[in-house]
Design a protein around this motif. Structure first.
Motif, PDB file in Angstrom:
ATOM      1  N   MET A   1      -5.386  -3.945  -4.084  1.00  0.00           N
ATOM      2  CA  MET A   1      -4.915  -2.834  -4.163  1.00  0.00           C
ATOM      3  C   MET A   1      -4.511  -2.606  -5.617  1.00  0.00           C
ATOM      4  O   MET A   1      -4.395  -1.530  -6.329  1.00  0.00           O
ATOM      5  CB  MET A   1      -3.835  -2.559  -3.325  1.00  0.00           C
ATOM      6  N   LEU A   2      -3.840  -3.728  -6.003  1.00  0.00           N
ATOM      7  CA  LEU A   2      -3.328  -3.515  -7.479  1.00  0.00           C
ATOM      8  C   LEU A   2      -4.543  -3.228  -8.373  1.00  0.00           C
ATOM      9  O   LEU A   2      -4.102  -2.533  -9.446  1.00  0.00           O
ATOM     10  CB  LEU A   2      -2.782  -5.053  -7.762  1.00  0.00           C
TER      11      LEU A   2
ATOM     12  N   GLN B   1       1.109   3.936  -2.883  1.00  0.00           N
ATOM     13  CA  GLN B   1       0.655   5.401  -2.664  1.00  0.00           C
ATOM     14  C   GLN B   1       1.804   6.388  -2.971  1.00  0.00           C
ATOM     15  O   GLN B   1       1.583   7.341  -3.457  1.00  0.00           O
ATOM     16  CB  GLN B   1       0.215   5.288  -1.035  1.00  0.00           C
TER      17      GLN B   1
ATOM     18  N   THR C   1      -5.848   7.595  -8.387  1.00  0.00           N
ATOM     19  CA  THR C   1      -5.123   6.555  -8.213  1.00  0.00           C
ATOM     20  C   THR C   1      -4.843   6.445  -6.530  1.00  0.00           C
ATOM     21  O   THR C   1      -5.078   5.626  -6.032  1.00  0.00           O
ATOM     22  CB  THR C   1      -3.608   6.476  -8.733  1.00  0.00           C
ATOM     23  N   SER C   2      -4.367   7.756  -5.875  1.00  0.00           N
ATOM     24  CA  SER C   2      -4.093   7.571  -4.790  1.00  0.00           C
ATOM     25  C   SER C   2      -5.321   7.474  -3.708  1.00  0.00           C
ATOM     26  O   SER C   2      -5.367   6.757  -2.628  1.00  0.00           O
ATOM     27  CB  SER C   2      -3.593   8.981  -4.303  1.00  0.00           C
TER      28      SER C   2
ATOM     29  N   ALA D   1       1.859   7.096  -6.596  1.00  0.00           N
ATOM     30  CA  ALA D   1       0.755   7.562  -7.128  1.00  0.00           C
ATOM     31  C   ALA D   1       1.058   9.205  -6.464  1.00  0.00           C
ATOM     32  O   ALA D   1       0.815  10.227  -7.427  1.00  0.00           O
ATOM     33  CB  ALA D   1      -0.626   7.182  -6.579  1.00  0.00           C
TER      34      ALA D   1
ATOM     35  N   LEU E   1      -6.580   3.989  -3.795  1.00  0.00           N
ATOM     36  CA  LEU E   1      -5.842   3.135  -3.164  1.00  0.00           C
ATOM     37  C   LEU E   1      -6.268   3.198  -1.634  1.00  0.00           C
ATOM     38  O   LEU E   1      -5.996   1.927  -1.236  1.00  0.00           O
ATOM     39  CB  LEU E   1      -4.289   3.408  -3.279  1.00  0.00           C
ATOM     40  N   LEU E   2      -6.300   4.306  -1.063  1.00  0.00           N
ATOM     41  CA  LEU E   2      -6.697   4.451   0.255  1.00  0.00           C
ATOM     42  C   LEU E   2      -8.012   3.680   0.446  1.00  0.00           C
ATOM     43  O   LEU E   2      -8.213   3.061   1.413  1.00  0.00           O
ATOM     44  CB  LEU E   2      -6.874   5.825   0.596  1.00  0.00           C
TER      45      LEU E   2
ATOM     46  N   PHE F   1      -5.125   0.068  -8.151  1.00  0.00           N
ATOM     47  CA  PHE F   1      -3.989   1.046  -8.635  1.00  0.00           C
ATOM     48  C   PHE F   1      -4.145   1.139 -10.265  1.00  0.00           C
ATOM     49  O   PHE F   1      -4.106   2.255 -10.860  1.00  0.00           O
ATOM     50  CB  PHE F   1      -2.765   0.390  -8.396  1.00  0.00           C
TER      51      PHE F   1
ATOM     52  N   TYR G   1      -7.547  -0.078   0.265  1.00  0.00           N
ATOM     53  CA  TYR G   1      -6.738  -0.454   1.649  1.00  0.00           C
ATOM     54  C   TYR G   1      -7.437  -0.685   2.935  1.00  0.00           C
ATOM     55  O   TYR G   1      -7.397  -1.410   3.455  1.00  0.00           O
ATOM     56  CB  TYR G   1      -5.435   0.552   1.940  1.00  0.00           C
TER      57      TYR G   1
ATOM     58  N   PHE H   1       0.694  -1.185   0.002  1.00  0.00           N
ATOM     59  CA  PHE H   1       0.019   0.014  -0.086  1.00  0.00           C
ATOM     60  C   PHE H   1       0.756   1.201   0.241  1.00  0.00           C
ATOM     61  O   PHE H   1       0.661   2.202  -0.795  1.00  0.00           O
ATOM     62  CB  PHE H   1      -0.979  -0.071   1.158  1.00  0.00           C
TER      63      PHE H   1
ATOM     64  N   TYR I   1       1.308  12.531  -8.638  1.00  0.00           N
ATOM     65  CA  TYR I   1       0.797  13.744  -8.638  1.00  0.00           C
ATOM     66  C   TYR I   1       1.558  14.832  -8.139  1.00  0.00           C
ATOM     67  O   TYR I   1       1.335  16.015  -8.899  1.00  0.00           O
ATOM     68  CB  TYR I   1      -0.206  13.327  -7.430  1.00  0.00           C
TER      69      TYR I   1
ATOM     70  N   GLY J   1      -1.534  11.584 -10.435  1.00  0.00           N
ATOM     71  CA  GLY J   1      -2.024  10.283  -9.411  1.00  0.00           C
ATOM     72  C   GLY J   1      -3.213  10.645  -8.547  1.00  0.00           C
ATOM     73  O   GLY J   1      -3.454   9.963  -7.512  1.00  0.00           O
ATOM     74  N   LEU J   2      -4.243  11.598  -8.732  1.00  0.00           N
ATOM     75  CA  LEU J   2      -5.212  11.826  -7.812  1.00  0.00           C
ATOM     76  C   LEU J   2      -6.220  10.699  -7.736  1.00  0.00           C
ATOM     77  O   LEU J   2      -6.449  10.432  -6.331  1.00  0.00           O
ATOM     78  CB  LEU J   2      -5.846  13.155  -8.373  1.00  0.00           C
TER      79      LEU J   2
END
Lengths: 279, 171
Positions: free
Chosen positions: B53-54, A21, B74-75, A24, B78-79, B57, B82, A17, A28, B71-72
């Motif tokens: 998570m993969l 993260q 994506t991040s 990403a 991911l959270l 992603f 998780y 994770f 960003y 990455g907005l």
């Protein structure tokens, strides 16, 4: 070592994770500050092509607005063209700094009603004398000439189109510069004819027919059509020239009205020609 | 229907819907609709967190690539992925998740869905707008965006399930 492996096993999920993260977030914040890299953006090939398809669908929503903008821009550009200007020939002194004076202005209009199947076809435009339209002004579209303003009301005007019997616009066959008169036979909306062309001259097929600009209604050199066929006229040394219009009048929408700033000057000058007494 | 095919279709449909429809909408008041967390939420319960998570992603990167948000998505996705098992553990029903396969409104009930998905979506939205604005003096704007977008996104996800997820047969 064993402890380390155990640690990784234990926190495997969390480490994955964190790694993802970090990836990403690093993308960003890098792109936020320096938008330079080309991968992972909509400019790339795959998403670019999908966005093109999307635009192909959505661009029609703004089509009329875009057309209006383009028309405005075209007017501006056309007013810069040399055939909208007249050269000042005064050699003793200059009135302005510029060599050219504006002669033609163009007013955008939309055809809101039209017929093409009648013997005399008139088009209605969505502007009238409030917008400065007067009887006798020329009308053209981006592909070819359309006609001459016949009648105006406060907000609308009627165009006597080239699809009327006695439209009689003076035209010119382009490479050789022959003058003729534009006529229409009332049958085919795609074809007109040019009369008054002497048959001792060779005219190539598909040579251009443009306006002559003699009467001041149209500027010189506006597109009218292409010569399709030459028919001999019985008993006269003339060709009956069949011409194909460059504009398709059946789907005509956007037109421009020509305002000749020097029309009055030309008219008063030509009115001073003495009338021939024998006629 | 095979589970893999079912989830693949959902994946493609949600990515397209998010990237080409919802991200193009301009509703006003800072509202942004996000339905793609629904895919991660509806993945089977027994799927491992790493796979979860993969998938999150890959999905986030795809959406980011099209919407130019880098990455907005994506991040935040991911959270979301998780935190999914933890939130689900907090709100787990009495006999656990052994009889159910995925957490849609029909199998788990709307009440459970509201608690679990609502919490996760709230975290996701807050994280998303926090990163997007990234200024603490605009904290109330972040809150405003989160609070205004959250109910609409939630309703959208709810109706998407009501429309497209088939009801399980009575046992």
């Amino acid at each position: 070592m064993r402890n380390l492996i155990a640690f990784f096993r234990r926190f495997r999920v969390f480490l994955v994770f964190v790694a993802l993260q970090i990836f990403a977030l690093s993308i960003y914040f890098t792109f936020l500050n320096f938008p330079r890299a080309q991968y992972l953006t909509s400019a790339s090939a795959v998403s670019g092509s999908i966005l093109t398809v999307r635009n192909d669908i959505t661009k029609h929503f703004n089509l009329s607005k875009n057309n209006d903008q383009l028309q405005q821009e075209n007017i501006w550009l056309r007013q810069q063209l040399p055939n909208s200007f007249q050269r000042l020939r005064n050699r003793t002194y200059e009135i302005d700094d510029t060599l050219f004076h504006q002669q033609y202005l163009y007013i955008p209009a939309t055809v809101i009603n039209s017929t093409v199947t009648k013997m005399n076809n008139y088009f209605t435009l969505n502007i009238g004398y409030r917008q400065g339209i007067k009887r006798g002004m020329g009308v053209f579209s981006n592909k070819g000439i359309v006609g001459i303003i016949h009648n105006t009301s406060e907000h609308f005007s009627v165009v006597k189109s080239v699809l009327t019997e006695n439209i009689n616009i003076d035209v010119m066959i382009q490479p050789i510069g022959l003058f003729g008169i534009l006529k229409w036979d009332g049958k085919d909306a795609r074809r007109g004819s040019v009369t008054g062309i002497s048959n001792d001259l060779k005219i190539k097929k598909w040579s251009k027919v443009v306006t002559r600009g003699g009467s001041g209604i149209f500027p010189r050199g506006l597109m009218v059509g292409h010569i399709e066929k030459l028919n001999p006229v019985e008993g006269k040394p003339l060709w009956d020239v069949v011409m194909r219009y460059s504009e398709d009048y059946r789907s005509l929408q956007r037109v421009y009205v020509i305002k000749n700033l020097m029309q009055a000057e030309q008219d008063t000058l030509e009115a001073a020609i003495p009338v021939d007494k024998e006629e | 229907m095979n589970d893999i095919i079912k989830h693949s279709i959902r994946f493609v449909a949600l990515v397209i819907a998010q990237a080409y429809i919802l991200n193009q909408l301009e509703i006003g008041f800072g509202i942004q609709l996000m339905v793609y967390p629904l895919l991660i939420f509806l993945l089977p319960f027994e799927l491992g967190l790493i796979y979860l998570m993969l998938i999150a992603f890959v999905m986030g990167v795809l959406i980011d690539a099209v919407s130019n948000t880098y990455g907005l998505h994506t991040s935040s996705l991911l959270l979301f992925a998780y935190l999914r098992p933890f939130i689900m553990k907090v709100f787990s029903p009495r006999d656990g998740y052994e009889n159910q396969r995925e957490g849609n409104i029909f199998e788990m009930g709307p009440r459970w869905f509201l608690f679990v998905f609502g919490t996760l979506l709230a975290i996701h939205h807050f994280w998303f707008f926090l990163l997007e604005i990234f200024r603490f003096d605009e904290f109330f704007f972040i809150l405003q965006k989160t609070i205004l977008s959250l109910p609409i996104s939630y309703m959208l996800c709810y109706f998407l399930q009501a429309l497209f997820v088939s009801k399980p047969k009575e046992r």
